[in-house]
Design a protein around this motif. Structure first.
Motif, PDB file in Angstrom:
ATOM      1  N   ALA A   1       0.833  -1.200   0.000  1.00 50.53           N
ATOM      2  CA  ALA A   1       0.000   0.000   0.000  1.00 50.53           C
ATOM      3  C   ALA A   1       0.869   1.252   0.000  1.00 50.53           C
ATOM      4  CB  ALA A   1      -0.911   0.002   1.223  1.00 50.53           C
ATOM      5  N   THR A   2       0.377   2.291  -0.632  1.00 48.36           N
ATOM      6  CA  THR A   2       1.095   3.561  -0.660  1.00 48.36           C
ATOM      7  C   THR A   2       0.221   4.655  -0.062  1.00 48.36           C
ATOM      8  OG1 THR A   2       0.267   4.024  -2.885  1.00 48.36           O
ATOM      9  CG2 THR A   2       2.410   2.928  -2.718  1.00 48.36           C
ATOM     10  N   GLY A   3       0.853   5.675   0.457  1.00 45.49           N
ATOM     11  CA  GLY A   3       0.135   6.789   1.054  1.00 45.49           C
ATOM     12  C   GLY A   3      -0.752   6.342   2.194  1.00 45.49           C
ATOM     13  N   ALA A   4      -1.991   6.811   2.174  1.00 49.47           N
ATOM     14  CA  ALA A   4      -2.949   6.464   3.224  1.00 49.47           C
ATOM     15  C   ALA A   4      -3.768   5.230   2.862  1.00 49.47           C
ATOM     16  CB  ALA A   4      -3.871   7.649   3.489  1.00 49.47           C
ATOM     17  N   GLY A   5      -3.349   4.501   1.825  1.00 48.72           N
ATOM     18  CA  GLY A   5      -4.124   3.366   1.348  1.00 48.72           C
ATOM     19  C   GLY A   5      -4.376   2.307   2.401  1.00 48.72           C
ATOM     20  N   ALA A   6      -3.335   1.952   3.166  1.00 52.23           N
ATOM     21  CA  ALA A   6      -3.489   0.911   4.186  1.00 52.23           C
ATOM     22  C   ALA A   6      -4.457   1.347   5.272  1.00 52.23           C
ATOM     23  CB  ALA A   6      -2.132   0.554   4.787  1.00 52.23           C
ATOM     24  N   ALA A   7      -4.329   2.600   5.718  1.00 48.63           N
ATOM     25  CA  ALA A   7      -5.221   3.109   6.766  1.00 48.63           C
ATOM     26  C   ALA A   7      -6.665   3.120   6.283  1.00 48.63           C
ATOM     27  CB  ALA A   7      -4.790   4.514   7.190  1.00 48.63           C
ATOM     28  N   HIS A   8      -6.878   3.522   5.032  1.00 48.19           N
ATOM     29  CA  HIS A   8      -8.236   3.557   4.504  1.00 48.19           C
ATOM     30  C   HIS A   8      -8.794   2.147   4.309  1.00 48.19           C
ATOM     31  CE1 HIS A   8      -7.829   7.941   2.829  1.00 48.19           C
ATOM     32  NE2 HIS A   8      -7.868   7.880   4.147  1.00 48.19           N
ATOM     33  N   ASP A   9      -7.932   1.202   3.929  1.00 46.19           N
ATOM     34  CA  ASP A   9      -8.363  -0.199   3.887  1.00 46.19           C
ATOM     35  C   ASP A   9      -8.909  -0.628   5.238  1.00 46.19           C
ATOM     36  OD1 ASP A   9      -7.681  -0.592   1.272  1.00 46.19           O
ATOM     37  OD2 ASP A   9      -6.027  -1.967   1.656  1.00 46.19           O
ATOM     38  N   LEU A  10      -8.141  -0.348   6.280  1.00 48.80           N
ATOM     39  CA  LEU A  10      -8.571  -0.730   7.630  1.00 48.80           C
ATOM     40  C   LEU A  10      -9.857  -0.020   8.015  1.00 48.80           C
ATOM     41  CD1 LEU A  10      -5.206  -0.841   9.634  1.00 48.80           C
ATOM     42  CD2 LEU A  10      -6.728  -2.751   9.109  1.00 48.80           C
ATOM     43  N   GLY A  11      -9.994   1.225   7.590  1.00 51.61           N
ATOM     44  CA  GLY A  11     -11.223   1.960   7.873  1.00 51.61           C
ATOM     45  C   GLY A  11     -12.442   1.252   7.297  1.00 51.61           C
ATOM     46  N   TRP A  12     -12.346   0.808   6.035  1.00 46.81           N
ATOM     47  CA  TRP A  12     -13.466   0.114   5.407  1.00 46.81           C
ATOM     48  C   TRP A  12     -13.725  -1.244   6.058  1.00 46.81           C
ATOM     49  CZ3 TRP A  12     -16.973   2.487   2.849  1.00 46.81           C
ATOM     50  CH2 TRP A  12     -16.675   3.625   2.103  1.00 46.81           C
ATOM     51  N   ILE A  13     -12.647  -1.964   6.377  1.00 46.17           N
ATOM     52  CA  ILE A  13     -12.803  -3.269   7.028  1.00 46.17           C
ATOM     53  C   ILE A  13     -13.506  -3.113   8.374  1.00 46.17           C
ATOM     54  CG2 ILE A  13     -11.542  -5.172   8.129  1.00 46.17           C
ATOM     55  CD1 ILE A  13      -9.359  -4.727   5.924  1.00 46.17           C
ATOM     56  N   PHE A  19     -12.241   2.736  13.053  1.00 44.22           N
ATOM     57  CA  PHE A  19     -12.498   3.062  11.641  1.00 44.22           C
ATOM     58  C   PHE A  19     -12.468   4.572  11.427  1.00 44.22           C
ATOM     59  CE2 PHE A  19     -17.334   2.897  12.241  1.00 44.22           C
ATOM     60  CZ  PHE A  19     -17.621   4.152  11.727  1.00 44.22           C
ATOM     61  N   ALA A  20     -12.927   5.338  12.424  1.00 42.51           N
ATOM     62  CA  ALA A  20     -12.849   6.799  12.310  1.00 42.51           C
ATOM     63  C   ALA A  20     -11.389   7.248  12.289  1.00 42.51           C
ATOM     64  CB  ALA A  20     -13.590   7.453  13.467  1.00 42.51           C
ATOM     65  N   GLY A  21     -10.568   6.653  13.153  1.00 40.46           N
ATOM     66  CA  GLY A  21      -9.157   7.020  13.210  1.00 40.46           C
ATOM     67  C   GLY A  21      -8.406   6.665  11.946  1.00 40.46           C
ATOM     68  N   ASN A  22      -8.747   5.516  11.358  1.00 39.00           N
ATOM     69  CA  ASN A  22      -8.059   5.111  10.131  1.00 39.00           C
ATOM     70  C   ASN A  22      -8.507   5.927   8.934  1.00 39.00           C
ATOM     71  OD1 ASN A  22      -6.132   2.671  10.398  1.00 39.00           O
ATOM     72  ND2 ASN A  22      -7.809   2.173  11.775  1.00 39.00           N
ATOM     73  N   PHE A  23      -9.791   6.258   8.835  1.00 35.99           N
ATOM     74  CA  PHE A  23     -10.244   7.110   7.739  1.00 35.99           C
ATOM     75  C   PHE A  23      -9.605   8.503   7.833  1.00 35.99           C
ATOM     76  CE2 PHE A  23     -14.291   4.487   7.011  1.00 35.99           C
ATOM     77  CZ  PHE A  23     -13.800   3.951   5.824  1.00 35.99           C
ATOM     78  N   ALA A  24      -9.461   9.004   9.072  1.00 32.61           N
ATOM     79  CA  ALA A  24      -8.873  10.327   9.277  1.00 32.61           C
ATOM     80  C   ALA A  24      -7.351  10.285   9.315  1.00 32.61           C
ATOM     81  CB  ALA A  24      -9.402  10.931  10.574  1.00 32.61           C
ATOM     82  N   VAL A  25      -6.791   9.077   9.296  1.00 30.34           N
ATOM     83  CA  VAL A  25      -5.342   8.865   9.437  1.00 30.34           C
ATOM     84  C   VAL A  25      -4.854   9.620  10.671  1.00 30.34           C
ATOM     85  CG1 VAL A  25      -3.147   8.728   8.196  1.00 30.34           C
ATOM     86  CG2 VAL A  25      -5.279   8.845   6.906  1.00 30.34           C
ATOM     87  N   SER A  26      -5.544   9.390  11.787  1.00 31.80           N
ATOM     88  CA  SER A  26      -5.244  10.056  13.054  1.00 31.80           C
ATOM     89  C   SER A  26      -4.640   9.060  14.036  1.00 31.80           C
ATOM     90  CB  SER A  26      -6.524  10.662  13.650  1.00 31.80           C
ATOM     91  OG  SER A  26      -6.319  11.092  14.976  1.00 31.80           O
ATOM     92  N   ASP A  27      -3.344   9.197  14.313  1.00 29.64           N
ATOM     93  CA  ASP A  27      -2.684   8.303  15.254  1.00 29.64           C
ATOM     94  C   ASP A  27      -3.292   8.413  16.654  1.00 29.64           C
ATOM     95  OD1 ASP A  27      -0.986   7.433  13.267  1.00 29.64           O
ATOM     96  OD2 ASP A  27       0.659   8.782  13.818  1.00 29.64           O
ATOM     97  N   THR A  28      -3.709   9.613  17.027  1.00 29.31           N
ATOM     98  CA  THR A  28      -4.288   9.814  18.356  1.00 29.31           C
ATOM     99  C   THR A  28      -5.600   9.050  18.493  1.00 29.31           C
ATOM    100  OG1 THR A  28      -3.288  12.009  18.525  1.00 29.31           O
ATOM    101  CG2 THR A  28      -5.153  11.533  19.984  1.00 29.31           C
TER     102      THR A  28
END
Length: 201
Positions: free
Chosen positions: A101-113, A150-159
């Motif tokens: 995955a590149t960029g935020a792709g992995a985080a967004h994948d997790l968000g959808w899952i 899922f909210a954190g992964n869509f927002a790519v927010s580590d916190t």
């Protein structure tokens, strides 16, 4: 001439309750991944959960679900089989997809899952109100975990992901307690752990 027919009724022996195994498998794998999400596992590889996603949270929980089918427990069969599949799928994703995955792709994948499983978990949470308080607590904390993650992964927010990790640890503790209660109550000895009455009788 009379004939006496000897009718022998064969009963299938009962099996042990598979729920404590399924809950224990879910708890341990959830704890390992939540420790990473919470930022506690900084001195480790961060992948300690992966093998257990396949072997314990995945395979053992899936087996518990299959045994729940044998027990005619539709709730347990659906929950354990689904989350066994969740862990196996997440393990496969982490090994086969995430590394590319590149960029935020992995985080967004997790968000959808996680969004998809939060939808599933919503109606299971409602149905859990008819089981007992301990099981309801597992699905309630899991619902919160999935929503925050899922909210954190869509927002790519580590916190936000870290907060989800903390809630995930609580989820694991609730599942471990429900597992321990199932073991204690299944033994039939003097040591019993309360699970609480169903919220909806």
């Amino acid at each position: 001439m009379s004939v006496n027919e000897d009718h022998t009724v064969q009963t299938t022996p009962a099996i042990a309750d598979p729920a404590p195994l399924g809950l224990g498998a879910f708890a341990l794998t959830t704890f390992l991944l939540s420790a990473v999400n919470a930022g506690w596992a900084t001195a480790s590889t961060g992948d300690a959960w992966v093998g257990y996603a396949f072997a314990y949270g995945g395979l053992c929980q899936l087996l518990a679900g299959m045994w729940e089918f044998r027990n005619r427990n539709v709730f347990g069969a659906t929950a354990f089989s689904t989350y066994g599949g969740f862990w196996i799928g997440l393990g496969l994703w982490s090994q086969l997809v995430a590394p590319h995955a590149t960029g935020a792709g992995a985080a967004h994948d997790l968000g959808w899952i996680l969004l998809a499983f939060a939808i599933f978990n919503t109606y299971m949470l409602i149905m859990a109100a008819q089981v007992n308080l301990a099981v309801f607590a597992v699905f309630l904390t899991l619902e919160l975990t999935e929503i925050v993650l899922f909210a954190g992964n869509f927002a790519v927010s580590d916190t936000t992901v870290k907060v989800g990790g903390y809630i995930g640890v609580i989820t694991a503790l609730c599942a471990w307690y429900a597992s321990a209660a199932g073991v204690a109550n299944g033994i039939g000895g003097k040591l019993r752990l309360p699970v609480g009455a169903p919220l909806v009788a």
